[in-house]
Design an enzyme around this catalytic site. Structure first.
Site, mmCIF file in Angstrom:
data_model
loop_
_atom_site.group_PDB
_atom_site.id
_atom_site.type_symbol
_atom_site.label_atom_id
_atom_site.label_comp_id
_atom_site.label_asym_id
_atom_site.label_seq_id
_atom_site.Cartn_x
_atom_site.Cartn_y
_atom_site.Cartn_z
ATOM 1 N N THR A 169 0.833 -1.139 0.225
ATOM 2 C CA THR A 169 -0.001 0.165 0.042
ATOM 3 C C THR A 169 0.951 1.168 -0.058
ATOM 4 O OG1 THR A 169 -1.527 1.221 1.418
ATOM 5 C CG2 THR A 169 -0.130 -0.223 2.649
ATOM 6 N N TYR A 173 -1.318 0.174 10.169
ATOM 7 C CA TYR A 173 -1.691 -0.394 8.770
ATOM 8 C C TYR A 173 -0.400 -0.456 7.974
ATOM 9 C CZ TYR A 173 -3.473 -1.136 4.290
ATOM 10 O OH TYR A 173 -3.790 -1.481 2.835
#
Ligand code: UDP
Length: 328
Positions: free
Chosen positions: A118, A142
């Site tokens: 990501t 995250y």
């Protein structure tokens, strides 16, 4: 003979689109999913194996049964806000689970690995246009958990010959143009589906998370990429590995940044409906601007995104949203 590919998270939004693309490319996608966030109805393109990634014995069983040529690893916890409140959940659910999967893959001799990473691994870089060489400085748990998995893949590459293609996604949006699958999360936290809910009255309004960012209209800027384009890149990444071309990292974005307000305005145009808005506070962990400046996937893999125009993505998401299937 068709080759099996183990698709973790194959019952989720991106994983199910990947299964469709893999099947179209002649592979048999084997979905491995815990159904914590996935949907049985989204598993339409190949066999299903239910299980948890931290269950090594179950993984060994599935590797032995199908002898996949590669792993595509989508299964993950991916909510920035939640990751700030409960980092342990992300280190266990993402990092420990992925380590177990990598160990099982290596033990089974399955050494081609495609991984969903990501742009959240970059953190907040003050408006810098991001590419594969930009230093990664995650600002939320995250992103930190995904970066740690990238490190695991690199380490196992050096020690065990694991070949990985790592894709750093920007904001994935849209739905299968043929309407077979689409986006549904419980709880839903993503901008476009929440906005469509507000447009058709499933929710009272969309809350804009922060209007005081250092951006032209004060709201966060993101780079949206169509899920069908994104999964096409994965098939190319798999073929890259199968051709023995070695480990690589690719950013997957459209290269165009849109603020939250711009996405709202475009949705008004596409749906021809009003979007009720509430001005809210910033969401913890959000970077002001995340935009890809990389053409590596196009140049190296020959990736040619065709549906990543913002209006097309919103229109595809809206069509899925309005269809009965949305309730799964
Ligand atoms: N966002 C928002 N309201 C919402 C959900 C998201 O303003 O209800 C904003 C969020 O702050 C971010 C952008 O929309 O700037 C995209 O958020 P999303 O959760 O869709 O993806 P993320 O960028 O976290 O991967």
């Amino acid at each position: 003979m068709s080759k099996h590919v183990l698709v973790t998270g194959g019952a989720g939004y991106i994983g199910s689109h990947a299964c469709k693309a893999l099947k179209a490319a002649g592979y048999i996608p084997v979905t491995f999913d815990s159904f914590i966030t996935g949907w049985k109805q989204a598993v339409k393109f190949g066999p299903l194996e239910e299980g948890c990634l931290t269950d090594r014995a179950r993984l060994d069983e599935v590797f032995a049964k199908y002898q996949p040529v590669a792993v595509m690893h989508f299964a993950a916890l991916s909510l920035v806000g939640e990751s700030m409140k409960d980092p342990a959940k992300y280190w266990r659910g993402n990092v420990l689970a992925s380590l177990t999967l990598v160990e099982a893959a290596v033990a089974a001799g399955c050494l081609d690995f495609v991984f969903s990473s990501t742009c959240a691994t970059y953190g907040d870089q003050d408006g810098v246009i991001l590419n594969e060489d930009t230093p990664q400085r995650p600002i939320n748990s995250y992103g930190a958990s995904k970066r740690a998995i990238e490190d695991i893949l690199a380490n196992f590459g050096a020690s065990h010959g694991l070949n990985s293609v790592i894709f750093r996604y920007f904001n994935v949006a849209g739905a299968d143009p043929e309407g077979e699958i689409g986006e549904q999360h419980i709880p839903e936290t993503h901008l476009i589906p929440l906005m469509l809910d507000a447009i058709d009255g499933r929710r009272p309004a969309l809350t804009v998370f922060g209007s005081d960012y250092q951006t032209p209209d004060g709201t966060c800027i993101r780079d949206y990429v169509h899920v069908s384009d994104l999964v096409d890149a994965h098939v190319l990444g798999l073929q890259w590995l199968e051709a023995g071309k070695g480990s690589q990292v690719f950013c997957l974005g459209s290269g165009n940044g849109f603020s939250v307000r711009e996405v709202v305005a475009r949705s008004r145009e596409v749906t021809n409906r009003d979007v009720p808005i509430i001005e809210g506070d910033r969401r913890a962990g959000d970077a002001a601007k995340l935009v890809s400046g990389s053409g590596r996937a196009q140049d190296v893999l020959g990736w040619t995104p065709s549906r990543s125009d913002l209006s097309v993505m919103i229109a595809d998401a809206w069509r899925w949203h309005q269809a009965g299937d949305y309730e799964y």
